[in-house]
Design an enzyme around this catalytic site. Structure first.
Site, short mmCIF file in Angstrom:
data_model
loop_
_atom_site.label_atom_id
_atom_site.label_comp_id
_atom_site.label_asym_id
_atom_site.label_seq_id
_atom_site.Cartn_x
_atom_site.Cartn_y
_atom_site.Cartn_z
N GLY A 98 12.20 2.89 0.64
CA GLY A 98 12.90 2.98 1.92
C GLY A 98 12.31 2.04 2.95
N GLY A 100 10.09 1.19 5.20
CA GLY A 100 8.79 1.73 5.61
C GLY A 100 8.30 1.13 6.91
N ARG A 101 8.91 0.01 7.29
CA ARG A 101 8.50 -0.61 8.56
C ARG A 101 9.64 -1.40 9.18
NH1 ARG A 101 4.69 -5.59 6.46
NH2 ARG A 101 5.71 -5.92 4.45
N ARG A 187 15.32 -9.63 11.68
CA ARG A 187 16.11 -10.19 10.58
C ARG A 187 17.59 -9.92 10.80
NH1 ARG A 187 13.32 -8.37 5.00
NH2 ARG A 187 14.04 -6.28 5.57
N ASP A 263 14.23 -3.15 -5.42
CA ASP A 263 14.40 -2.84 -3.99
C ASP A 263 14.42 -4.10 -3.14
OD1 ASP A 263 11.57 -2.61 -4.97
OD2 ASP A 263 11.15 -2.62 -2.84
N ASN A 264 14.17 -5.25 -3.74
CA ASN A 264 14.25 -6.51 -2.99
C ASN A 264 15.46 -7.34 -3.40
OD1 ASN A 264 11.91 -5.86 -1.61
ND2 ASN A 264 10.57 -7.00 -2.97
P1 AMP Z 1 7.97 -4.97 -0.42
O1 AMP Z 1 7.71 -5.08 -1.89
O2 AMP Z 1 7.03 -5.76 0.44
O3 AMP Z 1 9.39 -5.32 -0.11
O4 AMP Z 1 7.73 -3.46 0.04
C1 AMP Z 1 7.96 -2.35 -0.78
C2 AMP Z 1 8.04 -1.08 0.05
O5 AMP Z 1 6.85 -0.87 0.78
C3 AMP Z 1 9.16 -1.06 1.05
O6 AMP Z 1 9.69 0.23 1.06
C4 AMP Z 1 8.46 -1.37 2.35
O7 AMP Z 1 9.14 -0.83 3.46
C5 AMP Z 1 7.12 -0.70 2.15
N1 AMP Z 1 6.06 -1.31 2.95
C6 AMP Z 1 5.46 -2.51 2.75
N2 AMP Z 1 4.51 -2.71 3.67
C7 AMP Z 1 4.51 -1.65 4.49
C8 AMP Z 1 3.74 -1.25 5.63
N3 AMP Z 1 2.78 -2.03 6.14
N4 AMP Z 1 4.02 -0.07 6.19
C9 AMP Z 1 4.95 0.74 5.70
N5 AMP Z 1 5.70 0.44 4.63
C10 AMP Z 1 5.48 -0.74 4.02
MG MG Z 2 11.05 -4.96 0.12
#
Ligand code: AMP
Ligand code: MG
Length: 500
Positions: A98, A100-101, A187, A263-264
C-alpha cells in the site's frame, strides 16, 4: 489526432480536484492528512509537468507552493488518501503493502490526457500512513531528486511514465544508512493503480472489490474495452500488450528499472516507482543496477521475462473475473509476440534500417555480442552510429574508438554498410532519422549524483540544468556537450540500492 488543447495557466488555488478514486468503496484506501514538515523550500519544479495540469510556473517560487506540495497546507477540495495494494516482491508473495508514504490529493483536469481527461496528484514522502509497515513515511532528498529527474527524462525520451511536478525539501532529518534530509516529490499520472492492486483483492478473496476495481479501470482508462466480448479478458490482454511495449522501449534505451515487483507495475503500462534504476553505460546484458538485487532477478537481460512473469501474476489475480484459465492464458500469450515485434521495430529504427530483412537478426545479434565483448557505451554507440557514412570510412573514428577490438568493429561495420547499401540508404536522411530515436543525453548515474551532492549543499541549480538537458534528449545541445560524454572513472563506484 486532435491538436493539444492549450490550457490557460492557472494559479495554484484555481486547481480543482475530481475524486473518482475516492468514490470507490472505503476498503480501497484510508483518508488522512499529510504530516507537516518544518520550513519547506523549493528544490526543483518542472514547467512541462506543470503544463499538463495548466499550472502557472510563476507559482513555483511562492511559499504557498512549497507549503502545498510538502503537505503542510491542503488545497481546498483535495481529499487526501493513501491507497491499499499488495504484491510480489522479488518473486515472493509479500502480502499487503500500500501507499506507505504516498498520499493522493485527487484528480486535476488535464484535457490532453486521454481518455480520463484527468491526472492524479500524489505527494510521495508525505508521512506515515496505515500502510507504512516498518517505514517512516518519508523520502530523502537524494531519492526524490532521482525520481524527479528520471520521470522527466523518460518523458523527454517519449517513454510512458508517471511525471514529476516538483520536489520540496525540508531540513528535517531522515535516517537511512546515514542521516539525510526529508523531501516530498509530487508525482502525476492518470492513475497509480498497479498489478498489485488487483492481487490485493484476489489474495484477500474479495471478488466484489476485484470486480469494482476492474470496472473502474476499464471505465476510466480503457473505455473502448467495455464493448469487447469479454471486457476483463480484454483488459488483461491490453495491459499485457502495453507492458510488453513499455519494456521494449526500456530495452531500446538501456533503461533498467531495478525493482520490477508487481506493486511497481502500472495497470496502464507506464513506468512507475523510480528507485534504484539505471541507464546502461558499458554494455553488459547481465548488468544489475540495484545493489540490493544480489541474484540479478531484475538485470537488464531479465527485464522482458520478468515483465511477462508479472503479467502472469496479474492474470492469476484476474482469474475470478475472466473465469477460464485458458482465457487468461490466451490473453497472456500475446506478450512475447508484442514484445519482440516492438523491440524489432525500435532496433531497426535505432540502426536506421527502413525495411526488415531476413538476416537482420544476425546483424543485430552480432552487434550486441560486440558491444558486450567490448563494454561499449550503449548511448554513445547508437548516437555515433548515426554519423557513419556508407561509402566513406574516414568519419568512423569516434565510433570505432568505443571498441577495444577495432578489427572486430570494422568487420561488423562492413556487414552493416552492405546492409545499408541494399536499401539505398542515404547518409543524411538516415542520420536525421537515427538522431530522432537514439538519444544524445540520458540520465547517467554520475550526472544525477553530481546534481544530488550539490543539492545536499543547498545548490539546486544543477538539478534544474540537468533536467532541462534531459527534456530534449534527442537534440544537439552544443552548450551541454559534457552531459553526453563517457562517465568518469569514479562513476563505477556509485552504488544504488533500495534505500530511499
Ligand atoms: P518500493 O519497492 O520502494 O516501491 O516500496 C515497497 C513498499 O514499501 C511500498 O508499499 C512503499 O509505500 C513502502 N515504503 C517504502 N519506503 C517507505 C518508507 N520510508 N515509509 C513507509 N513506507 C515505505
Ligand atoms: Mg513501489
Amino acid at each position: 489526432m486532435n491538436a493539444p488543447e492549450q490550457i490557460p495557466a492557472r494559479r495554484l488555488d484555481q486547481l480543482t480536484f475530481n475524486h473518482s478514486f475516492a468514490a470507490l468503496p472505503p476498503s480501497f484506501y484510508t483518508r488522512l492528512q499529510p504530516t507537516p514538515l518544518p520550513d519547506p523550500y523549493l528544490v526543483c519544479a518542472s514547467e512541462k509537468a506543470a503544463a499538463l495540469i495548466g499550472l502557472d510556473p510563476a507559482e513555483f517560487a511562492t511559499k504557498h507552493f512549497a507549503d502545498v506540495f510538502c503537505g503542510n497546507r491542503t488545497l481546498e477540495n483535495a481529499l487526501p488518501l493513501a491507497a491499499v495494494y499488495s504484491g510480489h516482491q522479488f518473486g515472493v508473495w509479500a502480502g499487503q503493502l500500500g501507499d506507505g508514504r504516498a498520499i493522493l490529493l485527487g484528480e486535476v483536469d488535464s484535457p490532453n490526457t486521454r481518455p480520463s481527461g484527468t491526472l492524479e496528484l500524489q505527494l510521495k514522502g508525505a508521512g506515515l500512513t496505515p500502510y507504512s509497515r516498518m517505514g517512516d513515511g518519508r523520502a530523502v532528498l537524494r531519492s526524490s531528486i532521482r525520481e524527479y529527474l528520471c520521470s522527466e527524462a523518460m518523458a523527454g525520451l517519449g517513454i510512458p511514465t508517471s511525471r514529476a511536478l516538483c520536489v520540496i525539501g525540508s531540513d528535517a532529518p531522515v535516517y537511512r544508512e546515514r542521516p539525510e534530509t526529508a523531501a516530498v516529490a509530487t508525482r502525476i499520472a492518470p492513475t497509480f493503480i498497479r498489478f498489485g492492486s488487483f492481487e490485493h483483492w484476489f489474495y484477500n478473496q474479495r471478488p466484489d472489490e476485484l470486480r469494482t476495481l476492474a470496472d473502474y479501470v476499464i471505465d476510466r482508462f480503457y473505455p473502448e474495452l467495455r464493448d469487447a466480448a469479454q471486457p476483463y479478458q480484454a483488459l488483461l490482454r491490453e495491459a499485457t500488450k502495453r507492458t510488453a511495449h513499455l519494456i521494449a522501449q526500456w530495452q531500446a534505451v538501456g533503461f533498467m528499472h531495478g525493482v520490477m515487483n508487481t506493486d511497481n507495475m502500472s495497470i496502464l503500462g507506464i513506468t512507475l516507482d523510480y528507485g534504484p534504476y539505471g541507464f546502461m553505460e558499458a554494455f553488459d546484458v547481465n548488468r544489475i543496477c540495484n545493489h540490493s538485487d544480489a541474484n540479478g532477478r531484475y538485470s537488464y537481460g531479465m527485464q522482458p521475462r520478468i515483465a511477462h512473469w508479472n503479467c502472469y501474476a496479474l492474470g492469476q489475480a484476474m482469474l475470478p473475473l475472466i473465469g477460464e484459465v485458458d482465457d487468461v492464458r490466451a490473453a497472456l500469450d500475446g506478450y512475447e509476440q508484442e514484445y519482440q515485434t516492438k523491440f524489432d521495430i525500435l532496433l531497426h529504427a535505432k540502426l536506421g534500417l527502413r525495411a526488415d530483412q531476413e538476416n537482420d537478426d544476425q546483424l543485430i545479434q552480432a552487434m550486441f555480442g560486440l558491444m558486450q565483448a567490448n563494454h561499449v557505451d550503449f548511448t554513445l554507440f547508437f548516437r555515433r552510429l548515426g554519423n557513419l557514412r556508407v561509402d566513406d570510412k574516414t568519419g568512423d573514428e569516434p565510433l570505432r574508438d568505443l571498441f577495444i577490438d577495432r578489427a572486430a568493429f570494422d568487420a561488423w561495420a562492413e556487414q552493416y554498410r552492405s546492409r545499408l547499401r541494399q536499401e539505398n540508404s542515404i547518409d543524411q536522411v538516415r542520420r536525421t532519422a537515427m538522431n530522432a530515436v537514439n538519444p544524445q543525453y540520458v540520465l547517467r548515474n554520475y550526472l544525477a549524483q553530481i546534481a544530488i551532492e550539490k543539492a545536499q549543499k543547498k545548490d539546486f541549480s544543477e538539478v534544474d540544468r540537468l533536467r532541462k538537458v534531459l527534456d530534449a534528449p534527442y537534440d544537439e545541445q552544443p552548450q551541454s556537450q559534457q552531459y553526453a560524454e563517457l562517465p568518469p572513472d569514479w562513476a563505477s563506484q556509485i552504488e544504488v540500492s533500495c534505500s530511499s
